[in-house]
Scaffold this motif. Structure first.
Motif, PDB file in Angstrom:
ATOM      1  N   GLU A  13       0.907  -1.159   0.030  1.00  0.00           N
ATOM      2  CA  GLU A  13       0.041   0.102   0.026  1.00  0.00           C
ATOM      3  C   GLU A  13       0.966   1.284   0.130  1.00  0.00           C
ATOM      4  OE1 GLU A  13      -2.982   0.142   3.129  1.00  0.00           O
ATOM      5  OE2 GLU A  13      -3.864  -1.694   2.249  1.00  0.00           O
ATOM      6  N   LEU A  14       0.605   2.065  -0.868  1.00  0.00           N
ATOM      7  CA  LEU A  14       1.454   3.326  -0.813  1.00  0.00           C
ATOM      8  C   LEU A  14       0.555   4.527  -0.931  1.00  0.00           C
ATOM      9  CD1 LEU A  14       3.960   5.100  -2.018  1.00  0.00           C
ATOM     10  CD2 LEU A  14       3.148   4.560  -4.306  1.00  0.00           C
ATOM     11  N   ASP A  15       0.881   5.301   0.190  1.00  0.00           N
ATOM     12  CA  ASP A  15       0.072   6.591   0.374  1.00  0.00           C
ATOM     13  C   ASP A  15       1.214   7.984   0.041  1.00  0.00           C
ATOM     14  OD1 ASP A  15      -2.323   5.470   1.012  1.00  0.00           O
ATOM     15  OD2 ASP A  15      -1.728   5.067   3.051  1.00  0.00           O
ATOM     16  N   THR A  16       0.605   8.771  -0.272  1.00  0.00           N
ATOM     17  CA  THR A  16       1.304  10.059  -0.517  1.00  0.00           C
ATOM     18  C   THR A  16       0.665  11.445  -0.051  1.00  0.00           C
ATOM     19  OG1 THR A  16       0.670  10.419  -2.889  1.00  0.00           O
ATOM     20  CG2 THR A  16       2.504   9.242  -2.613  1.00  0.00           C
ATOM     21  N   LYS A  17       1.555  12.156   0.585  1.00  0.00           N
ATOM     22  CA  LYS A  17       0.686  13.488   1.120  1.00  0.00           C
ATOM     23  C   LYS A  17       1.718  14.430   0.379  1.00  0.00           C
ATOM     24  CE  LYS A  17      -0.485  10.980   5.142  1.00  0.00           C
ATOM     25  NZ  LYS A  17      -0.451  10.969   6.787  1.00  0.00           N
ATOM     26  N   GLY A  18       0.891  15.410  -0.223  1.00  0.00           N
ATOM     27  CA  GLY A  18       1.701  16.741  -0.585  1.00  0.00           C
ATOM     28  C   GLY A  18       2.565  16.625  -2.073  1.00  0.00           C
ATOM     29  N   CYS A  19       2.220  15.579  -2.391  1.00  0.00           N
ATOM     30  CA  CYS A  19       2.893  15.261  -3.903  1.00  0.00           C
ATOM     31  C   CYS A  19       1.989  14.280  -4.451  1.00  0.00           C
ATOM     32  CB  CYS A  19       4.195  14.739  -3.549  1.00  0.00           C
ATOM     33  SG  CYS A  19       4.339  13.184  -2.655  1.00  0.00           S
ATOM     34  N   GLU A  20       2.475  13.991  -5.687  1.00  0.00           N
ATOM     35  CA  GLU A  20       1.937  12.980  -6.649  1.00  0.00           C
ATOM     36  C   GLU A  20       3.149  12.194  -7.292  1.00  0.00           C
ATOM     37  OE1 GLU A  20      -1.221  11.586  -7.452  1.00  0.00           O
ATOM     38  OE2 GLU A  20      -2.132  13.188  -5.939  1.00  0.00           O
ATOM     39  N   LEU A  21       3.118  10.911  -7.328  1.00  0.00           N
ATOM     40  CA  LEU A  21       4.315  10.163  -7.884  1.00  0.00           C
ATOM     41  C   LEU A  21       3.809   9.787  -9.537  1.00  0.00           C
ATOM     42  CD1 LEU A  21       5.395   7.772  -5.187  1.00  0.00           C
ATOM     43  CD2 LEU A  21       6.272  10.290  -5.762  1.00  0.00           C
ATOM     44  N   GLU A  25       7.880   6.628 -11.801  1.00  0.00           N
ATOM     45  CA  GLU A  25       8.690   6.620 -10.401  1.00  0.00           C
ATOM     46  C   GLU A  25       7.987   5.312  -9.601  1.00  0.00           C
ATOM     47  OE1 GLU A  25       9.338  11.136  -8.935  1.00  0.00           O
ATOM     48  OE2 GLU A  25       7.242  10.488  -9.163  1.00  0.00           O
ATOM     49  N   ILE A  26       6.842   5.163  -9.561  1.00  0.00           N
ATOM     50  CA  ILE A  26       6.301   3.976  -9.046  1.00  0.00           C
ATOM     51  C   ILE A  26       7.029   2.633  -9.527  1.00  0.00           C
ATOM     52  CG2 ILE A  26       4.192   2.486  -8.765  1.00  0.00           C
ATOM     53  CD1 ILE A  26       2.574   5.360  -8.572  1.00  0.00           C
ATOM     54  N   MET A  29      10.304   1.959  -8.043  1.00  0.00           N
ATOM     55  CA  MET A  29      10.217   1.784  -6.560  1.00  0.00           C
ATOM     56  C   MET A  29       9.946   0.060  -6.401  1.00  0.00           C
ATOM     57  SD  MET A  29       7.961   5.026  -5.064  1.00  0.00           S
ATOM     58  CE  MET A  29       7.834   4.363  -3.542  1.00  0.00           C
ATOM     59  N   GLU A  30       8.994  -0.188  -7.605  1.00  0.00           N
ATOM     60  CA  GLU A  30       8.966  -1.719  -7.523  1.00  0.00           C
ATOM     61  C   GLU A  30       9.917  -2.482  -8.015  1.00  0.00           C
ATOM     62  OE1 GLU A  30       6.153  -4.106  -7.890  1.00  0.00           O
ATOM     63  OE2 GLU A  30       4.850  -2.706  -7.215  1.00  0.00           O
ATOM     64  N   LEU A  31      11.001  -2.120  -8.573  1.00  0.00           N
ATOM     65  CA  LEU A  31      12.102  -2.824  -9.063  1.00  0.00           C
ATOM     66  C   LEU A  31      13.169  -2.745  -7.824  1.00  0.00           C
ATOM     67  CD1 LEU A  31      13.120  -1.247 -12.576  1.00  0.00           C
ATOM     68  CD2 LEU A  31      12.266  -3.480 -11.954  1.00  0.00           C
ATOM     69  N   ASP A  32      13.065  -1.834  -6.792  1.00  0.00           N
ATOM     70  CA  ASP A  32      13.849  -1.707  -5.579  1.00  0.00           C
ATOM     71  C   ASP A  32      13.314  -2.865  -4.682  1.00  0.00           C
ATOM     72  OD1 ASP A  32      15.586  -0.041  -6.521  1.00  0.00           O
ATOM     73  OD2 ASP A  32      14.234   1.761  -5.702  1.00  0.00           O
TER      74      ASP A  32
END
Length: 239
Positions: A13-21, A25-26, A29-32
């Motif tokens: 589950e990914l939540d962002t606040k004050g930004c949009e990815l 970028e997602i 992050m999955e590759l990591d």
């Protein structure tokens, strides 16, 4: 922005606040998460919650992760002017914490097995010639090192067999049809490479056993490279 992925054993589950990815970028992050996915594959519960907060005043990203596993939840956090470096650092720290937790679980399991008389220790079948082993490492002579370590081979193979029985899904994820003997050789190769960094507080057998998990992880992460290394070592031993 909220993103959820339950297509793998590791639920995210990914939540962002004050930004949009962005989608890119997602995807990065999955590759990591490749190594972390492998580490938690044998847990019945593995839920990863990622929070990305952008602080406008500081102009940086605060990434926080919480990983819920069976019996424990692990936390990490990192800040950076860019989101990806902060996330990478969080996942590296989280991976170390998972490895430490799994080691802790194995210690508990081993204590129970010792009490029940069912623990299979890695122990030599003969005398250990430590000076000869040290000399072989100093001279970068794997052939001689391997000969001196033969006293552990049978016991190590037995321990690896029992290890695989505990984690049957790992064997199915190995890309090559690896045998127990392949993992044995991988452990000895890693023992040769890391001999100078070995712990002197535990027995040689316990030290070899501690290399089983990282050796299997190496085979999972770089199967072609590790298999080639194993085959090369075997050919050298035949010379």
């Amino acid at each position: 922005m909220t993103f959820s992925d339950e297509s793998y054993n590791l639920r995210i589950e990914l939540d962002t606040k004050g930004c949009e990815l962005s989608a890119e970028e997602i995807e990065d992050m999955e590759l990591d998460l490749h190594t972390l996915r492998n580490l938690v594959a044998d847990f019945p519960v593995s839920d990863l919650h990622i929070t990305v907060v952008y602080h406008q005043k500081a102009r940086d990203y605060h990434v926080k992760t919480s990983l819920a596993l069976s019996g424990k939840t692990l936390f990490t956090g990192e800040r950076h002017s860019k989101v990806h470096p902060a996330f990478e650092s969080c996942i590296r720290k989280l991976t170390k914490k998972v490895r430490a937790y799994k080691r802790q679980m194995r210690v508990g399991e081993d204590a129970e097995k010792h009490a029940a008389g069912t623990r299979h220790d890695v122990a030599p079948l003969g005398e250990i010639n430590l000076p000869a082993i040290i000399r072989a490492v100093d001279e970068d002579d794997y052939h001689r090192f391997r000969q001196e370590m033969d006293v552990f081979e049978s016991s190590l193979a037995s321990r690896i067999s029992h290890w695989i029985e505990r984690y049957p899904d790992i064997g199915s994820r190995l890309e090559h049809p690896f045998q127990v003997s392949d993992i044995v050789e991988e452990v000895f190769l890693n023992a040769f490479d890391s001999f100078a960094q070995r712990s002197h507080d535990i027995s040689p057998g316990q030290w070899l056993e501690s290399l089983i998990d990282p050796s299997v992880q190496a085979l999972l992460q770089s199967p072609d490279e590790e298999y080639e290394r194993i085959q090369f070592a075997r050919m050298a031993l035949m010379d």
